[in-house]
Scaffold this motif. Structure first.
Motif, PDB file in Angstrom:
ATOM      1  N   PHE A 127       0.698  -1.428   0.075  1.00  0.00           N
ATOM      2  CA  PHE A 127       0.051  -0.027   0.051  1.00  0.00           C
ATOM      3  C   PHE A 127       1.030   1.029  -0.012  1.00  0.00           C
ATOM      4  O   PHE A 127       0.399   2.216  -0.854  1.00  0.00           O
ATOM      5  N   TYR A 128       1.885   1.204   0.665  1.00  0.00           N
ATOM      6  CA  TYR A 128       2.973   2.255   0.599  1.00  0.00           C
ATOM      7  C   TYR A 128       4.168   1.822  -0.033  1.00  0.00           C
ATOM      8  O   TYR A 128       4.619   0.643   0.188  1.00  0.00           O
ATOM      9  N   THR A 129       4.850   2.543  -0.934  1.00  0.00           N
ATOM     10  CA  THR A 129       6.038   2.287  -1.245  1.00  0.00           C
ATOM     11  C   THR A 129       7.039   2.844  -0.204  1.00  0.00           C
ATOM     12  O   THR A 129       6.972   3.972   0.091  1.00  0.00           O
ATOM     13  N   PRO A 130       8.118   1.989   0.001  1.00  0.00           N
ATOM     14  CA  PRO A 130       9.148   2.641   1.129  1.00  0.00           C
ATOM     15  C   PRO A 130       9.862   3.571   0.339  1.00  0.00           C
ATOM     16  O   PRO A 130      10.215   3.821  -0.914  1.00  0.00           O
ATOM     17  N   THR A 131      10.725   4.592   1.072  1.00  0.00           N
ATOM     18  CA  THR A 131      11.369   5.721   0.526  1.00  0.00           C
ATOM     19  C   THR A 131      12.803   4.807   0.017  1.00  0.00           C
ATOM     20  O   THR A 131      13.440   5.455  -0.954  1.00  0.00           O
ATOM     21  N   SER A 132      13.122   3.999   0.941  1.00  0.00           N
ATOM     22  CA  SER A 132      14.320   3.026   0.511  1.00  0.00           C
ATOM     23  C   SER A 132      14.367   1.696   1.365  1.00  0.00           C
ATOM     24  O   SER A 132      13.491   1.741   2.380  1.00  0.00           O
ATOM     25  N   GLY A 133      15.095   0.979   0.759  1.00  0.00           N
ATOM     26  CA  GLY A 133      15.202  -0.515   1.318  1.00  0.00           C
ATOM     27  C   GLY A 133      14.379  -1.684   0.749  1.00  0.00           C
ATOM     28  O   GLY A 133      14.141  -1.153  -0.535  1.00  0.00           O
ATOM     29  N   SER A 134      14.597  -2.621   1.088  1.00  0.00           N
ATOM     30  CA  SER A 134      14.288  -3.880   0.236  1.00  0.00           C
ATOM     31  C   SER A 134      13.407  -4.587   1.033  1.00  0.00           C
ATOM     32  O   SER A 134      13.632  -5.035   2.238  1.00  0.00           O
ATOM     33  N   ILE A 135      12.342  -5.143   0.407  1.00  0.00           N
ATOM     34  CA  ILE A 135      11.252  -6.299   1.111  1.00  0.00           C
ATOM     35  C   ILE A 135      11.326  -7.342   0.174  1.00  0.00           C
ATOM     36  O   ILE A 135      10.955  -7.189  -0.900  1.00  0.00           O
ATOM     37  N   GLU A 136      11.531  -8.767   0.875  1.00  0.00           N
ATOM     38  CA  GLU A 136      11.401  -9.762   0.162  1.00  0.00           C
ATOM     39  C   GLU A 136      10.400 -10.654   0.515  1.00  0.00           C
ATOM     40  O   GLU A 136      10.573 -10.693   1.775  1.00  0.00           O
ATOM     41  N   PRO A 182      10.707 -10.209  -4.669  1.00  0.00           N
ATOM     42  CA  PRO A 182      10.947  -8.967  -4.172  1.00  0.00           C
ATOM     43  C   PRO A 182       9.591  -8.131  -4.258  1.00  0.00           C
ATOM     44  O   PRO A 182       8.784  -8.182  -5.013  1.00  0.00           O
ATOM     45  N   ILE A 183       9.266  -7.781  -2.913  1.00  0.00           N
ATOM     46  CA  ILE A 183       7.806  -6.956  -3.045  1.00  0.00           C
ATOM     47  C   ILE A 183       8.402  -5.516  -3.235  1.00  0.00           C
ATOM     48  O   ILE A 183       7.434  -4.590  -4.139  1.00  0.00           O
ATOM     49  N   VAL A 184       9.536  -4.928  -3.091  1.00  0.00           N
ATOM     50  CA  VAL A 184       9.976  -3.681  -3.499  1.00  0.00           C
ATOM     51  C   VAL A 184      11.030  -3.914  -4.435  1.00  0.00           C
ATOM     52  O   VAL A 184      11.897  -4.682  -4.259  1.00  0.00           O
ATOM     53  N   VAL A 185      10.757  -3.373  -5.717  1.00  0.00           N
ATOM     54  CA  VAL A 185      11.775  -3.434  -6.610  1.00  0.00           C
ATOM     55  C   VAL A 185      12.426  -2.061  -7.104  1.00  0.00           C
ATOM     56  O   VAL A 185      11.920  -1.250  -6.893  1.00  0.00           O
ATOM     57  N   LYS A 186      13.742  -2.138  -7.286  1.00  0.00           N
ATOM     58  CA  LYS A 186      14.404  -0.927  -7.901  1.00  0.00           C
ATOM     59  C   LYS A 186      14.677  -0.808  -9.236  1.00  0.00           C
ATOM     60  O   LYS A 186      15.028  -1.925  -9.642  1.00  0.00           O
TER      61      LYS A 186
END
Lengths: 482, 288
Positions: free
Chosen positions: B75-84, B89-93
């Protein structure tokens, strides 16, 4: 309720064969289903049957017996074939708008755009507008006749496709908008489309991109403010029926046929995972997305499917009238359809149908009739038929005050508007809504079989409560199954 | 209601996700930071959730617990960091920009959640709420729905059956046709869990599940959460303020304060941690 019977026998089958046998089973079960309904809800089933028979035979009766009287003798004038055809057309539109606004809760004020797209699809594909070419395919014109002439039966699917595509195109930029903002953007689209059709009558351009050059001189794309006419009427080859304005009640049945299909499609969608996803989005978009609903796709689907109904209505209207101009597709038509949906009962297919029939009647038969009467008595008095939207506005305000859920409310919406929060309140509200029916049912039972009915009356209190609960559960089940 | 009474009921076998293979970490997050303007809600959080564990996330109000939840669910996108999650990966760069999966994609990967303030679909029935949860696993298209094709009917029947099973699991089968909003508070909480379970999650996120419950309801729910873990092979992440629940149920506890992890470990360790006592538990720790 039909699914239950099929489920008991189980075989869902596979592919087209399975589908056909399922449809066959449903059709074969119709008498049984009807008999069951007759025993369960005698009064309602009988009155519905009479109503359906009256509606289906009305055009024939009208032409056989009533036509001469229709506008003079009755205190309430009866609608003629044209008006009844328009009831069907607006019925299809109201059902389509109900998908967008009622099921998915997306307020669409530009719905007329898709109506226009459907009409112009018919105009482009079944007229002599493109006079320099001649494509005649299965149409009721001589080979070599100038223009593109495709049969109505091909135009309808094309209109569905065109309107649906534009529905998705309109939906795309509005996906992140809600409420007022969504309404304004859709309003804009509803204004743009007719204006585009009006103004593309004289197109001159010269477009170059590298080796590609496209140019046109005074190209008449849309017929401008004159529109396009004549448009081929729908034609049924073997029966040799032409469904145009001078064909009596034939177009009514064409409209009824399309309307019945529209009802079935809308109902089936409502009772599927798509329908649940739409309602979830209406209730709480964020929670829906967290539960795995692709909200973007689901909303686009609502826009596209809702628009495709208007595409059908538009192509039917243009083919039936044999002409189309951009003047048909004003903002007031969008509003008219929206009022039909709200008055009839937003979210409920039968409600919006009732709204469409009632408002078309008032707009096209009742008010002109009153106007005529007034003109005879007082010629200098302004014609009341011009005040149709004033009247609709007053009706709408009155409805919002006295029955905000509409004539035939969707139970969910009714409870929402009534502010029911507990099960008891909800049931009370539902009871209130069905109370009239229930009373009538008892009366009917007494009428039909006085002794048995009296024996059934006045059971011990506990039993009464139990049957009341069963009834409530049944009502809710019914609401699910319908 | 008593959830423990349903103990004799067979668990919904169809709902058990594929057995967790290795005993590794289901969720692995590294340096997760979320800023709202000048406010750092979550600051460089490393947080792992082992498979099959019940992990609690605690901390004073405004510590960033729900923000962290919202980042796991997309629901939120992190400002930085990674979540797997489960190797995905839930957060991708992408091109120096951080992108999060959308919430429905995360749900499809196998994360189900409930909400701090219940967010059921009020005027849908309890059954339909649960059926909606399974939406992500239904394959039929709109044309199947419009034509009621055999495949769609079969899928709907199965979905209905599985949803009823879930309603039985949370003791709500007799309220299947009542509107969600008309249910009592405790029932709504359990219906939310049933809806989350219908997404067939590997990880279940519960945001203050016992808020507003009395002692016996809380006890029942605690038992129920344990049963979920053992019978459905679930991994559970809990935000909870009730320390009895947290200490009684968790395998691991992570304490957030001002967006940072200030302590992590078994309930006993965390309870003894002076930083935690200072920041948050204080009196609660000495009482129990």
């Amino acid at each position: 309720m039909t699914t239950v019977t099929v489920k008991d026998q189980d075989p869902y089958g596979h592919g087209i064969g399975g589908w056909l046998s399922h449809v066959g089973a449903v059709l074969a079960d119709l008498p049984t289903t009807y008999r069951r309904e007759l025993t369960l809800h005698r009064r309602r089933t009988i009155s519905l049957t009479v109503l359906v028979i009256l509606l289906v035979t009305y055009p024939i009766l009208n032409s056989a017996f009533l036509a001469g009287f229709s506008r003079t003798v009755f205190p309430l004038p009866l609608p003629d074939d044209t008006v009844v055809t328009f009831m069907m057309i607006f019925g299809i539109m109201a059902i389509g708008l109900n998908i967008v606004a009622g099921f998915a809760g997306l307020l669409d004020l530009g719905y007329v755009a898709f109506y226009a797209l459907g009409a112009y699809t018919a105009a482009f594909l079944a007229s002599s507008h493109w006079g320099s070419i001649s494509i005649v395919f299965l149409a009721n014109v001589a080979p070599g006749f100038p223009g593109i002439h495709l049969p109505f039966w091909i135009i309808v699917p094309v209109a569905i496709l065109v309107a649906g595509t534009f529905g998705a195109l309109l939906g795309a930029p509005t996906l992140r908008l809600r409420g007022d903002y969504l309404a304004i953007v859709t309003l804009g689209f509803g204004e743009i489309v007719p204006v585009v059709f009006r103004n593309l009558a004289d197109v001159t351009f010269n477009f170059s991109l590298g080796p590609i050059n496209i140019a046109a001189q005074h190209l008449n794309l849309t017929g401008g403010s004159l529109g396009i006419n004549p448009i081929d009427a729908p034609f049924l080859p073997f029966a040799d029926i032409t469904f145009n304005a001078s064909a009596g009640y034939a177009p009514v049945y064409l409209g009824m046929f399309l309307l019945v299909i529209a009802i079935l499609f809308a109902r089936n969608l409502e009772r599927s995972r798509i329908g649940r996803a739409w309602m979830a989005i209406r209730e709480d978009e964020l929670a829906a997305e967290m539960m795995g609903v692709n909200t973007i796709r689901t909303k686009l689907l609502a826009f596209a499917l809702g628009a495709s109904f208007a595409g059908v209505a538009g192509s039917l209207q243009a083919s039936y009238l044999g002409a189309t101009t951009s003047d048909f597709f004003t903002f007031s038509t969008s509003i008219l359809v929206l009022i039909m949906v709200i008055l009839g009962g937003i979210g409920n297919i039968w409600g919006v149908l009732l709204g469409a029939v009632a408002l078309t009647y008032v707009d096209k038969t009742f008010l002109p009739y009153i106007g005529q009467q007034v003109q005879q008595i007082a010629p200098s008095f302004p014609n009341p038929a011009q005040f149709n939207f004033l009247l609709f506005g007053v009706i709408l305000v009155a409805m919002m005050r006295f029955r905000p859920e509409g004539f035939l409310p969707n139970r969910q919406r009714a409870a929402e508007l009534a502010g029911a929060h507990t099960q008891a309140e909800v049931e009370a509200k539902v009871d209130e809504i069905v109370a009239v029916d229930a009373e009538a049912e008892v009366e009917a039972a007494i009428e039909a079989d006085p002794i048995a009915a009296l024996e059934n009356l006045g059971p011990p209190p506990g039993q009464a409560e139990a049957s009341g609960d069963a009834r409530a559960a049944e009502t809710i089940d019914e609401a699910k199954d319908l | 209601m008593s959830l423990s009474e349903t103990g004799g009921q067979p668990a919904a076998n169809a709902l058990v996700p594929p057995a967790a293979g290795d005993a590794g970490m289901l969720v692995r997050s590294r340096g997760v930071t979320k800023r709202f303007g000048g406010l750092v809600a979550v600051n460089a959080v490393d947080f792992d959730i082992p498979r099959g564990a019940i992990v609690s996330l605690i901390g004073p109000n405004g510590a960033g617990k729900t923000t962290f939840f919202n980042m796991i669910t997309g629901f939120y996108t992190p400002t930085s960091g990674s979540i797997e999650f489960d190797g995905n990966p839930i957060v991708v760069k992408r091109r120096n920009r951080i992108k999060s999966l959308r919430p429905h994609e995360v749900a499809a990967l196998g994360i189900g959640r409930t909400f701090q303030n219940i967010r059921l679909f009020g005027t849908m029935t309890a059954l339909d709420n649960v059926r909606l949860g399974a939406n992500v696993h239904l394959k039929s298209h709109w044309w199947d729905a419009a034509l009621r094709t055999p495949g769609m009917l079969r899928e709907e029947a199965e979905n209905r059956e599985a949803s009823m099973e879930l309603l039985r699991l949370v003791n709500l089968e007799d309220r299947a046709h009542a509107w969600a909003r008309s249910l009592p508070y405790g029932d709504q909480r359990r219906l939310e869990i049933a809806r989350a379970l219908a997404t067939r999650p590997k990880l279940l996120l519960l945001d203050e599940p016992t808020a507003g419950m009395n002692a016996s309801e809380t006890r029942d729910l605690t038992d129920f959460i344990r049963r979920l873990r053992s019978e459905l092979n679930l991994t559970i992440l809990l935000i909870e303020h009730d320390m009895r629940v947290v200490m009684g149920i968790s395998d691991r506890v992570t304490v957030l304060d001002y967006g940072q992890v200030i302590a992590e470990g078994t309930p006993v360790d965390v309870r003894r941690n002076p930083k935690v006592i200072e920041a948050y538990l204080g009196r609660g720790a000495t009482d129990t």
